[in-house]
Design a protein around this motif. Structure first.
Motif, mmCIF file in Angstrom:
data_model
loop_
_atom_site.group_PDB
_atom_site.id
_atom_site.type_symbol
_atom_site.label_atom_id
_atom_site.label_comp_id
_atom_site.label_asym_id
_atom_site.label_seq_id
_atom_site.Cartn_x
_atom_site.Cartn_y
_atom_site.Cartn_z
ATOM 1 N N UNK A 426 76.877 61.070 -17.673
ATOM 2 C CA UNK A 426 76.464 59.801 -18.219
ATOM 3 C C UNK A 426 75.322 58.932 -17.190
ATOM 4 N N UNK A 427 74.369 58.547 -17.753
ATOM 5 C CA UNK A 427 73.397 57.610 -16.830
ATOM 6 C C UNK A 427 73.581 56.414 -17.285
ATOM 7 N N UNK A 428 73.851 55.399 -16.137
ATOM 8 C CA UNK A 428 74.302 53.873 -16.675
ATOM 9 C C UNK A 428 72.982 53.093 -15.858
ATOM 10 N N UNK A 429 72.128 52.688 -16.849
ATOM 11 C CA UNK A 429 70.852 52.277 -16.417
ATOM 12 C C UNK A 429 70.711 50.689 -16.250
ATOM 13 N N UNK A 430 70.167 50.021 -15.312
ATOM 14 C CA UNK A 430 70.196 48.682 -15.099
ATOM 15 C C UNK A 430 69.107 48.154 -16.082
ATOM 16 N N UNK A 431 69.151 46.829 -16.407
ATOM 17 C CA UNK A 431 68.146 46.253 -17.387
ATOM 18 C C UNK A 431 67.241 45.169 -16.741
ATOM 19 N N UNK A 432 67.515 44.913 -15.451
ATOM 20 C CA UNK A 432 66.555 44.033 -14.693
ATOM 21 C C UNK A 432 65.182 44.294 -14.485
ATOM 22 N N UNK A 433 64.999 45.664 -14.627
ATOM 23 C CA UNK A 433 63.606 46.177 -14.307
ATOM 24 C C UNK A 433 63.198 47.492 -15.163
ATOM 25 N N UNK A 434 62.065 47.299 -15.576
ATOM 26 C CA UNK A 434 61.667 48.443 -16.266
ATOM 27 C C UNK A 434 60.160 49.020 -16.056
ATOM 28 N N UNK A 435 60.187 50.065 -15.267
ATOM 29 C CA UNK A 435 58.618 50.713 -14.949
ATOM 30 C C UNK A 435 57.947 50.976 -16.070
ATOM 31 N N UNK A 436 56.687 50.743 -16.256
ATOM 32 C CA UNK A 436 55.885 51.123 -17.334
ATOM 33 C C UNK A 436 55.260 52.490 -17.379
ATOM 34 N N UNK A 437 55.524 53.157 -16.211
ATOM 35 C CA UNK A 437 55.130 54.458 -16.104
ATOM 36 C C UNK A 437 55.092 55.528 -17.336
ATOM 37 N N UNK A 438 56.228 55.365 -17.830
ATOM 38 C CA UNK A 438 56.686 56.554 -19.024
ATOM 39 C C UNK A 438 55.894 56.137 -20.202
ATOM 40 N N UNK A 439 55.810 54.787 -20.307
ATOM 41 C CA UNK A 439 55.468 54.165 -21.709
ATOM 42 C C UNK A 439 53.823 54.465 -21.980
ATOM 43 N N UNK A 441 50.049 53.093 -23.583
ATOM 44 C CA UNK A 441 49.325 54.289 -23.506
ATOM 45 C C UNK A 441 49.475 55.039 -22.312
ATOM 46 N N UNK A 442 49.172 56.382 -22.409
ATOM 47 C CA UNK A 442 49.207 57.298 -21.117
ATOM 48 C C UNK A 442 47.628 57.310 -20.574
ATOM 49 N N UNK A 443 47.825 57.197 -19.314
ATOM 50 C CA UNK A 443 46.593 56.884 -18.436
ATOM 51 C C UNK A 443 46.312 57.887 -17.233
ATOM 52 N N UNK A 444 45.433 58.097 -16.773
ATOM 53 C CA UNK A 444 45.243 58.902 -15.377
ATOM 54 C C UNK A 444 45.967 58.359 -14.466
ATOM 55 N N UNK A 445 45.801 56.660 -14.326
ATOM 56 C CA UNK A 445 46.489 56.268 -13.102
ATOM 57 C C UNK A 445 48.023 56.418 -13.323
ATOM 58 N N UNK A 446 48.627 56.307 -14.230
ATOM 59 C CA UNK A 446 50.088 56.495 -14.701
ATOM 60 C C UNK A 446 50.430 57.929 -14.008
ATOM 61 N N UNK A 447 49.726 58.918 -14.520
ATOM 62 C CA UNK A 447 50.074 60.287 -14.257
ATOM 63 C C UNK A 447 49.929 60.675 -12.785
ATOM 64 N N UNK A 448 48.850 59.821 -12.156
ATOM 65 C CA UNK A 448 48.961 60.084 -10.656
ATOM 66 C C UNK A 448 50.262 59.585 -9.908
ATOM 67 N N UNK A 449 50.476 58.406 -10.190
ATOM 68 C CA UNK A 449 51.886 57.739 -9.618
ATOM 69 C C UNK A 449 53.109 58.747 -10.133
ATOM 70 N N UNK A 450 53.065 59.125 -11.470
ATOM 71 C CA UNK A 450 54.368 60.151 -11.670
ATOM 72 C C UNK A 450 54.382 61.215 -10.884
ATOM 73 N N UNK A 451 53.154 61.802 -10.545
ATOM 74 C CA UNK A 451 53.183 63.194 -9.485
ATOM 75 C C UNK A 451 53.603 62.786 -8.266
ATOM 76 N N UNK A 452 53.262 61.605 -7.698
ATOM 77 C CA UNK A 452 53.546 61.084 -6.309
ATOM 78 C C UNK A 452 54.841 60.893 -6.387
ATOM 79 N N UNK A 453 55.591 60.431 -7.542
ATOM 80 C CA UNK A 453 57.027 60.050 -7.549
ATOM 81 C C UNK A 453 57.934 61.163 -7.605
#
Length: 455
Positions: A426-439, A441-453
Motif C-alpha cells: 500500500x502507498x498512502x499518499x499525502x494530499x497537501x502537495x502534488x509535483x507537476x513533473x509526471x503530468x 504536457x511533457x517537456x524537456x525540462x520535466x524530463x531533466x528533473x526526473x532524471x536528476x531525481x
C-alpha cells in the motif's frame, strides 16, 4: 460423499463475512484445536496404532508434540505476523507512507499424506487458520483409522463453514480439485503433486507442494563416525523409513566404508527395532511391502533383508556395493532399505548427485569445514543438516520445503503463515502537495528533473 461444491461455497460465504480476519477468532480456533487434541490423545494413539502399529512414543514425539508446538507458536505470534509493516518510501512517491498488509488468501484445500497422517494434515491447517483462512482438509485414505479420527474430532466440533474434513480416495480428491480454491497445499508424491499442480493451474490457484526425492547423506573420511552412525541409523529407520526427509542413500568415503558398515550393523542391533515391542512400525500397506521387497537384491544385502508380508514388516536393511545405476537408486525408496555407495573424490560424487533431481533433504557428516561448505554451496536441496539427519524439521525458524522436483514453497512457523497469506503493498499518499513533473504536457525540462531525481 459430501456435496463438495456446497462445502466450498459455504466456506467462501463464511470467509467473505470477514469473521476469520479477526485475530481473536483465529486464536480461539487454535486454542480449541489444541484442547481437542489433548482431550482425544488416547483415541489418536489408538487409531494410528491400528493403521501401522505406530507406538504412543513415536506418535507423540513425531506428530502430536509438533502440533502442540505449532499451535503455541501461532497463538503467541499471530498478532505480530498479521500487523501491517512499514517499509521505506522511494523519492518519487514522497510525501507518503508505504506499508505491507498481510491478508488471508481465502478458502484453502489441504491434502495430507499418510506417513505422518496427523502432523502432515494438521500442521498446514494450523498455519492456514493462523493466517485467517477457512480450511477443507482431505487426509490420506491409506491410514483409514487416523482419517476417521481426524474427521470425527474436527467435524463434530468445528463449524463446517470454517473447518471441514472430507474423507475418501481418488474420486473425492478429484472432486475437490475440480473446485476453485484460493490456496492448495499438498503433501505427497511427485507424481500426484504434478496432478495437483495441473488442477490448480486451471484456476490460477497458488500452491505449496511438499514432495520428496532421493535425499543423500554424504560421509567424509574425517567425520565423527560413532555419532554419524547413531544419528543416521535413527533418521533412516524412524517410521520404518517412511519419512520424506529420511536419508534415502549414503555415499561414504572408501577409506571408512567397511568400518561404517560394521558400526551401522551394530547400531541396528542395539536399537532393537524388532525386539522391543512397539519399537518399529509396519509398512503402510501390501502394495508398498511388495514394492520395497522388489528393491532388495539378496546379493547386495549387508544386513537385514528379511520380511514378513502378513505383518507388513521389513527388517532394517543395508545394501552395499551399490552404484547409481542399480534399480534401488532410480526412485525414492520410502522404506527401511539403505543403499551404500562408496566414493574416492568428493567433487566427483557431488557432480553425480547434481545430475539427479533436486532432493528434499541433504545431509553431510564431516569435521572438514571446506568439505561442508562445498556440499552446502554446490548441491541444491530443500533443507538439511550438518552432522545430523531429520532434526532440521523440528526448528520452525528454518522453514520447511522443497526445490525443483522436491516441492514448491515452505511452511512451519511464520513460513506457514506466509504460505497462506497475500502481502498487499500500500502507498498512502499525502494530499497537501502534488509535483507537476509526471503530468502532461511533457517537456524537456520535466524530463531533466526526473532524471536528476530518479536516475
Amino acid at each position: 460423499m459430501d456435496n463438495i461444491q456446497e462445502v466450498v461455497n459455504l466456506q467462501r460465504e463464511f470467509f467473505q463475512s470477514n469473521a476469520t480476519k479477526e485475530i481473536e477468532f483465529r486464536i480461539a480456533q487454535l486454542r480449541k484445536l489444541e484442547s481437542l487434541l489433548r482431550e482425544n490423545e488416547d483415541a489418536l494413539h489408538e487409531a494410528i496404532y491400528k493403521d501401522f502399529k505406530k507406538s504412543v512414543f513415536e506418535n507423540y514425539t513425531t506428530e502430536i508434540s509438533l502440533l502442540y508446538h505449532d499451535i503455541k507458536e501461532a497463538i503467541k505470534n499471530v498478532s505480530k505476523w498479521s500487523k501491517k509493516k512499514r517499509v521505506r518510501t522511494n523519492l518519487a512517491n514522497l510525501p507518503a507512507r508505504s506499508y505491507i498488509i498481510p491478508e488471508p488468501l481465502g478458502v484453502s484445500l489441504i491434502i495430507g499424506a499418510w506417513n505422518y497422517p496427523y502432523q502432515l494434515s494438521l500442521a498446514p491447517a494450523i498455519a492456514a487458520i493462523a493466517a485467517g483462512n477457512t480450511v477443507v482438509l482431505k487426509p490420506s485414505e491409506l491410514p483409514i483409522n487416523t482419517s476417521n479420527a481426524m474427521a470425527k474430532l474436527i467435524n463434530e466440533n468445528f463449524n463446517p463453514n470454517f473447518f471441514k474434513v472430507v474423507e475418501g480416495g481418488v474420486p473425492e480428491t478429484t472432486a475437490l480439485l475440480n473446485q476453485k480454491f484460493d490456496k492448495i497445499f499438498f503433501t505427497g508424491s511427485i507424481g500426484v503433486g504434478k496432478i495437483v499442480y495441473q488442477a490448480a493451474a486451471k484456476n490460477l490457484t497458488p500452491v505449496t507442494l511438499e514432495l520428496g526425492g532421493k535425499s543423500p547423506a554424504i560421509i567424509t573420511e574425517n567425520c565423527d563416525l560413532k555419532i554419524t552412525v547413531k544419528r543416521l541409523i535413527w533418521g533412516k529407520f524412524l517410521n520404518a523409513g517412511q519419512t520424506c526427509i529420511a536419508p534415502d542413500y549414503v555415499v561414504v568415503h572408501r577409506s571408512i566404508k567397511d568400518q561404517f558398515l560394521e558400526m551401522a550393523k551394530k547400531e541396528i542391533e542395539q536399537s532393537k527395532f524388532l525386539v522391543e515391542e512397539d519399537n518399529y512400525v509396519q509398512i503402510i500397506n501390501d502394495a508398498n511391502v511388495e514394492r520395497l521387497i522388489s528393491l532388495i537384491d539378496a546379493d547386495k544385502v549387508y544386513t537385514g533383508g528379511k520380511y514378513n508380508t502378513e505383518t507388513r514388516i521389513i527388517e532394517p536393511t543395508i545394501l552395499t556395493d551399490i552404484t547409481f545405476d542399480h534399480e534401488v537408486m532410480q526412485d525414492e525408496i520410502f522404506g527401511p532399505v539403505l543403499p551404500v555407495i562408496e566414493y574416492d573424490d568428493l567433487d566427483a560424487i557431488i557432480a553425480k548427485i547434481k545430475e539427479r533431481p533436486k532432493p528434499l533433504a541433504c545431509y553431510v557428516f564431516t569435521k572438514d569445514s571446506e568439505a561442508k561448505q562445498k556440499v552446502l554451496d554446490q548441491i541444491s536441496f530443500g533443507g538439511g543438516a550438518v552432522n545430523d539427519t531429520v532434526m532440521h524439521i523440528a526448528n520452525s525458524n528454518l522453514g520447511f520445503g522443497g526445490v525443483g522436483d522436491s516441492g514448491i514453497g515452505a511452511y512451519h512457523g511464520e513460513h506457514g503463515f506466509r504460505a497462506f497469506s497475500h502481502y498487499k503493498g500500500i502507498l498512502d499518499k499525502a494530499t497537501w502537495i502534488e509535483p507537476e513533473l509526471k503530468y502532461y504536457p511533457h517537456t524537456k525540462s520535466k524530463l531533466k528533473w526526473i532524471k536528476r531525481l530518479i536516475g
